[in-house]
Design a protein around this motif. Structure first.
Motif, short mmCIF file in Angstrom:
data_model
loop_
_atom_site.label_atom_id
_atom_site.label_comp_id
_atom_site.label_asym_id
_atom_site.label_seq_id
_atom_site.Cartn_x
_atom_site.Cartn_y
_atom_site.Cartn_z
N THR A 294 0.82 -1.22 0.00
CA THR A 294 0.00 0.00 0.00
C THR A 294 0.85 1.26 0.00
OG1 THR A 294 -1.83 -1.17 1.06
CG2 THR A 294 -1.81 1.24 1.23
N ASN B 115 2.61 1.62 -3.25
CA ASN B 115 1.73 2.16 -4.29
C ASN B 115 1.77 3.68 -4.28
OD1 ASN B 115 -0.44 2.12 -6.27
ND2 ASN B 115 -1.70 2.89 -4.58
N GLY B 116 1.71 4.27 -3.05
CA GLY B 116 1.77 5.73 -2.97
C GLY B 116 3.12 6.26 -3.40
N GLY C 185 3.56 5.61 -7.21
CA GLY C 185 2.58 6.44 -7.92
C GLY C 185 2.98 7.90 -7.94
N GLU D 160 -11.57 4.18 -1.91
CA GLU D 160 -10.26 3.81 -1.34
C GLU D 160 -10.12 4.48 0.01
OE1 GLU D 160 -7.15 2.44 -0.30
OE2 GLU D 160 -6.96 2.08 -2.47
N ASN E 106 -7.24 4.64 1.74
CA ASN E 106 -5.91 5.22 1.90
C ASN E 106 -5.83 6.53 1.12
OD1 ASN E 106 -2.93 5.57 0.95
ND2 ASN E 106 -2.82 4.16 2.70
N ASN F 245 -3.17 6.70 -1.77
CA ASN F 245 -3.58 5.94 -2.96
C ASN F 245 -4.66 6.69 -3.74
OD1 ASN F 245 -1.78 3.90 -2.43
ND2 ASN F 245 -3.27 2.61 -1.37
N ARG F 246 -5.59 7.33 -3.02
CA ARG F 246 -6.62 8.13 -3.71
C ARG F 246 -5.97 9.29 -4.45
NH1 ARG F 246 -9.26 8.04 1.28
NH2 ARG F 246 -9.04 10.32 1.47
N ASP G 187 -11.37 -0.41 -3.98
CA ASP G 187 -10.41 -1.10 -3.12
C ASP G 187 -11.11 -2.30 -2.47
OD1 ASP G 187 -8.05 -1.65 -1.84
OD2 ASP G 187 -8.51 -0.37 -0.12
N LYS H 254 -2.02 -3.17 -7.37
CA LYS H 254 -1.13 -2.14 -6.83
C LYS H 254 0.30 -2.68 -6.85
CE LYS H 254 -4.67 -0.44 -3.62
NZ LYS H 254 -5.03 -0.27 -2.20
N PRO H 255 1.28 -1.83 -7.02
CA PRO H 255 1.18 -0.38 -7.20
C PRO H 255 0.62 -0.02 -8.57
CG PRO H 255 3.46 -1.06 -7.40
CD PRO H 255 2.70 -2.28 -6.98
#
Length: 829
Positions: free
Chosen positions: A362, A365-366, A369, A597, A599, A602-603, A641, A694-695
């Protein structure tokens, strides 16, 4: 006491009776034949035949004298009578059966009929015919002599036959007597052997009884013998120790009152009554059973019991073997408790690793991203270098996290095979192409081929098989310098086998036994030369197990290693590829997208990516809020999610589909780190249309949106695939990457120069060069350049000169931009 006759004894007695009867019959036969010989009438018959000849001679003598006509007539009548007797009398019947005798007698009878005409005339006429009659007599004389001799021969032959029959009967009688004597001898031997056997059995029975008594005395299990009424007959020393009774105190007492607990007495008494009545035996002969027993002090304890029955002269008796299992039960309870704790600990460990792997993905992913978003903003060269370093490290960390997640999912039984048609030859060629650059750096030859007839299309799990072969072939290339790596594929009886043979450093014997264990990377020298987490082969082993196959290794240090992978597979029909991408969904831009989502980072990443492409984005912080928004607003796409508070993604999707709201028919795509095939199928079953893992990557998101505009031709992310570059970095190390890239760029520059030269180019050579360079392009992830080379290779093989010329014309510019992108990445690494 009854004495039974055994089958062997009965057979001997029967044989003796048969021989005695045969002797009696043969004796009677011999006697009859001797009497027949002594009373035979053949002498009278022979005399009659001889007398016939004598009478003929008398008749012939009177004919020679010729004066005594009455005497001639009288002698003729006597001879005639003799011949008539031979022709009709019963005693001559046997002689008349002989052909020669019968023919001779017929001739004489004919002669007599002729002579009668002379004899029955007057004296004057008889006197006148005397010469003629004398001639007739001379003619018949040999036949009369022959008649007499043939009878003698027949009688001699019959006599010989009778003598032979008597001799044969005598021989049979002698043989029968010999057989009788032999049978009697065998009977004597048999009875002697039976007597010895009886003596031996009696001795063995005595020894067995002695041993049984010894066993009963020394047995650690209690042995209790009772009769059919339940009365105790024997009570072993071990039983005394177990139950606390002395044998002399319990022998003769009823078993139930001694060792059966009060709450089991009724069942015991009912069982004994049932068995005495010939009913079912529920414990006897059923093996070991666990019951409760009672000691002399009244305490109840668990026992292991086995009961067998036997029949004696006194009737049926029961032998019970009992063992006190009190300590065993305590030990089992302790083991079960320890096992449950171990299982709980292992489950907690797996759940912890799975949760941590998921949770690590998670923030990754951020991180990745945001790095992707920063690429779209103006940054300095140094900042771009830092971002690339961060992205490379992040993706390397992501690959290790994925390895750990794969292991924990396998160990928890959540990994399954997804079988579908695949082209194994294409898969292997892609793997070989991706590893050819590394092989070139190692100065190693890398090739593959079929052993026997090829089977290109099979049904198997393409992803799992690719993962396994990539790991094994990649390892072979890593550990082989200035050698050869060969991959041989075999198909036989719905089973496909891969032999990966290298001439590398080899694996020590002590390492071969644990080469498929987790975190095994070889010795220290290996660790310094190559990278890796040590999970590749362990995951390959797990995936092979999922496919129902086997993987093993054979190696000799200094000579090389051979890995053999065998998995079941079935033949499949060739299918056309249907890649998920822009062809699946018509470009629609802009779109209304709802991101569900929990998180925030992530959004933010997903929102920025979507808004950068001109889409309208709304956000929901949990599943319930997403359901509410989807009910009242119409969205073209919902990114959902899976793990969220209030409502998880599955439940939220199901409620959107069932709620008949504004977005009940909208596309819902799972946005999750869980990407296992079984979980993907579960998402689809809950109403989702597809899955994004993800990611999140901008290219994947654009493909899912069906709105993937062609990026600028100089965009590094389009010219170079970061994933392939990451694999190369991990394989060769950061210090070797620039040298490897420099060597590759030199090879490509030489090829470009060769293509643009004035020399006549051969199609086959163009195809070969394009294929060689394309394989190395895959190593660095130069996807656009590799695709152009493969297109040129196909055109050359097909003889499409126009396409080849167009490719040669456009290739230098594409290589120039690709080389620049590769150089920038090499500097950042």
């Amino acid at each position: 006491m009854k004495t039974s006759i055994k089958p062997g004894q009965a057979l001997i007695v029967l044989a003796g009776l048969v021989v005695v009867l045969a002797i009696a019959f043969l004796t009677w036969t011999v006697r009859s034949e001797i009497e027949e010989l002594s009373s035979a009438s053949s002498d009278n018959v022979q005399w009659s035949l001889s007398q016939t000849e004598v009478e003929f001679q008398e008749f012939a003598g009177r004919i020679r004298v010729g004066a005594d006509l009455p005497g001639i007539r009288r002698r003729f009548d006597i001879f005639y009578s003799r011949i008539n007797t031979v022709s009709t009398a019963h005693v001559f019947e046997e002689l008349r059966q002989d052909t020669e005798f019968r023919e001779t007698l017929s001739k004489i009878q004919t002669w007599l009929d002729t002579a009668v005409s002379y004899i029955d005339t007057s004296d004057a006429e008889l006197t006148g015919q005397m010469p003629r009659l004398a001639a007739l007599v001379q003619d018949i004389r040999p036949d009369v002599r022959r008649l007499s001799n043939s009878g003698l021969k027949i009688f001699a032959r019959n006599a010989d036959q009778q003598r032979n029959e008597v001799a044969r009967t005598m021989i049979e009688l002698a043989l029968t007597l010999a057989a009788l004597i032999a049978a009697l001898g065998m009977s004597v031997l048999h009875f002697v052997r039976l007597n010895r056997k009886l003596v031996r059995k009696e001795r063995e029975r005595s020894q067995t009884t002695s041993r049984m008594n010894t066993v009963l005395q020394a047995s650690l299990d209690g042995v209790i013998v009772s009769d059919e009424t339940g009365t105790i007959i024997e009570f072993s020393p071990a039983a005394e120790e177990i139950f606390g009774y002395r044998a002399q105190d319990v022998i003769g007492h009823e078993l139930g009152a001694i060792i059966i607990p009060d709450h089991l007495r009724a069942s015991h008494d009912a069982g004994m009554a049932r068995m005495r009545a010939g009913g079912e035996k529920r414990v006897v002969g059923k093996g070991r059973v666990e019951l409760e027993a009672k000691r002399a002090d009244g305490s109840i304890f668990p026992v292991e019991l086995a009961v067998q029955s036997a029949v004696s002269a006194q009737g049926e008796m029961f032998i019970a073997f009992l063992r006190d299992i009190t300590q065993q039960k305590l030990d089992e309870a302790e083991l079960v408790d320890a096992r449950d704790k171990a299982i709980a600990g292992e489950k907690s460990r797996s759940e912890f690793l799975a949760t941590m792997s998921h949770e690590i993905r998670t923030p990754l992913n951020g991180l990745l991203g945001n790095l992707s978003l920063m690429r779209d903003t103006p940054v300095s060269t140094k900042q771009d270098t830092y971002m690339r370093n961060m992205e490379t490290s992040g993706r390397l960390l992501l690959s290790h996290v994925s390895d750990v997640l794969d292991i924990t999912r396998y160990d928890s039984g959540k990994v399954s095979a997804k079988l579908e048609p695949m082209n194994i030859s294409d898969l292997l060629q892609d793997i070989i192409d991706s590893q050819s650059g590394m092989a070139s750096t190692q100065e190693t030859t890398l090739d593959w081929g079929w052993n026997g007839l090829p089977q290109h299309w099979i049904t198997s799990d393409s992803d799992r098989l690719q993962h396994v072969l990539m790991n094994v072939i990649g390892n072979a290339v890593k550990f082989t310098k200035r050698g050869r790596v060969s991959v041989t594929v075999s198909w036989h009886n719905d089973e496909i086998s891969f032999e990966i043979e290298d001439t590398g450093t080899g694996i020590p014997d002590e390492l071969q036994d644990r080469i498929f264990d987790d975190f095994v990377t070889g010795n220290a020298a290996y660790d310094r030369e190559v990278g890796g987490s040590g999970l590749g082969l362990s995951i390959a082993k797990r995936f092979v197990n999922v496919l129902g196959g086997e993987i093993d290794v054979a190696s000799v240090v200094g000579q090389g290693t051979t890995f053999r992978v065998t998995v079941p597979a079935t033949k499949a029909q060739a299918t056309s590829r249907n890649d998920h991408g822009a062809n699946s969904h018509a470009p629609i831009a802009p779109q209304r997208v709802l991101i569900v989502e929990d998180n925030e980072i992530n959004r933010f990443v997903a929102r920025e990516m979507l808004q950068a492409d001109g889409h309208h984005v709304s956000e929901a912080h949990d599943g319930q809020q997403g359901v509410d928004m989807a009910t009242h607003e119409k969205f073209d796409l919902i990114l959902m999610d899976i793990s969220m508070p209030v409502l998880d993604g599955r439940t939220a999707t199901r409620r959107i589909r069932e709620g008949k709201g504004a977005s009940c028919r909208s596309r819902i795509v799972a946005l999750t780190a869980n990407a296992m095939p079984s979980e993907r199928d579960d998402f689809i079953a809950h109403g989702m249309d597809d899955v994004l893992t993800k990611p999140l990557r901008k290219a994947d998101l654009r493909t899912m949106m069906g709105d993937a505009p062609e990026p600028a031709s100089d965009d590094v992310s389009v010219l170079v695939d970061d994933a392939h570059m990451l694999e190369t970095l991990e394989a060769v190390g950061a210090e070797n990457l620039p040298k490897l890239l420099a060597r590759y760029t030199g090879e490509v520059d030489q090829m470009i120069e060769w293509l643009q030269s004035d020399t006549h180019l051969d199609r086959g050579e163009i195809a070969a060069q394009a294929h060689r360079i394309a394989g190395s392009a895959a190593l660095f992830g130069a996807t656009r350049f590799r695709a152009a080379l493969l297109s040129m290779e196909e055109a050359a093989k097909a003889g499409e000169d126009a396409k080849v010329l167009a490719a040669i014309t456009s290739l230098p510019d594409l290589w120039k931009r690709s080389k620049k992108a590769l150089s920038e990445i090499a500097l950042t690494e």
